[in-house]
Enzyme design. Sequence first.
Site: not given
Length: 448
Positions: A174, A252, A250, A371, A28, A22, A19-20
């Site tokens: 988060e 990570d 993030h 993730c 994304s 983010s 869906g793009g």
Amino acid sequence: MKSYEVNFDGLVGPTHNYGGLSYGNVASQSNSQQSSNPKEAALQGLAKMKALMEMGFQQGVLAPQERPDVAGLRSLGFSGTDAQVIEQAARQAMPLLVASCSASSMWVANAATVSPSADTADGRVHFTAANLNCKYHRSIEHPTTSRVLGAMFADQKHFAHHAALPAVAQFGDEGAANHTRFCREYGEAGVEFFVFGRSAFDTRYPAPQKYPARQTLEASQAVARLHGLSDDGVVYAQQNPSVIDQGVFHNDVIAVGNGEALFYHEDAFLDTEQMLAELSAKLAKRGGQFKAICVPRDQVSVEDAVRSYLFNSQLLSRADGSMLLIVPQECQNNPRVWQYLQELTSSGGLIREVKVFDLKQSMQNGGGPACLRLRVALNETELAAVNPGVIMTPPLYGTLTQWVDKHYRDRMTESDLADPQLLLECRTALDELTQILKLGAVYPFQIN
């Protein structure tokens, strides 16, 4: 008593789509509107779980969420039967329907922050579900996340659960994607490392200019208080705002820690030397010897790190004291990253081996090996108290692959999300899954 770091991997949901949604997540956004393959995505994730189990690591599974989120759509003014709600949303607000169908809960590093019993004041393992309030499609996850975690870790003698922090920008949380823990042994007291992108109230901390900083200092401090962590067992560090603006949404995505080691990019943090000194000093007081492995920018650029997800890897301790790095296929496909990894593993240092996994379906939506997993350090008694239905075994792997083959589609586009049949398929699948994993009633359609 033996202790373990158990990886609970997120099972990709039946509505996995691109869906793009983010903003700030390069992968994304760049793959938005492409056709996805939910069946392949789920099987790729299960294959990683099986491989780690077969390597001797403790492995569990975390269930996906009910999607589309019809209850959320109703709260936004859509009405009628479930099918009518979906039809109205598709006609009047398709982006909202797409957000309500997101399978982003697969990235369970964002599900919660977890503190082991050795670190907490009351000697229990503490969980705080992340509010994920930076993005609508993720902000709707935490109620179900809390119920699922509560069903997995139900024994109140050993486990404590906290509600998500207030869903406001000042307490943007988060989860474990911005948290790691350093220790000599998993069952011993350690140092918990919270990384934040900005401060909500203190203007001394710089902020990124292009993309949002999702984790606040104030959220990290609140979680530490809720978990009963001592000041000498916590270190806070600020993420470099310039790397956030390069797609490092993030921590990570730019650093990973395990045991006594931090594997990080040279540009990951602000005030790096001060942070490393504090980590080293506090871990030394707990009997540990901190080890920093810095990846120089002249060998791996931030752009290469983001595109390959080098740092969104799993850093795992082996019996001989060395470490294994689990990386996505994209690392091998990037010549500079792969050359660095070959030099790293042949140097005789702490990280001795790299294993590559095909996680393309997750990677194209902006999530790699790290993730997909929530780490929970448990001693033998606590592990025995975990719901056994969620611990990966060869029979469970076989059952889950059959379940995916039975219920998942092999193609998903935006137009498919408007099909009311998809909701029925998802609910049928999840109702069966809760029986497989022995979770009980955790989804809204099972409760209401």
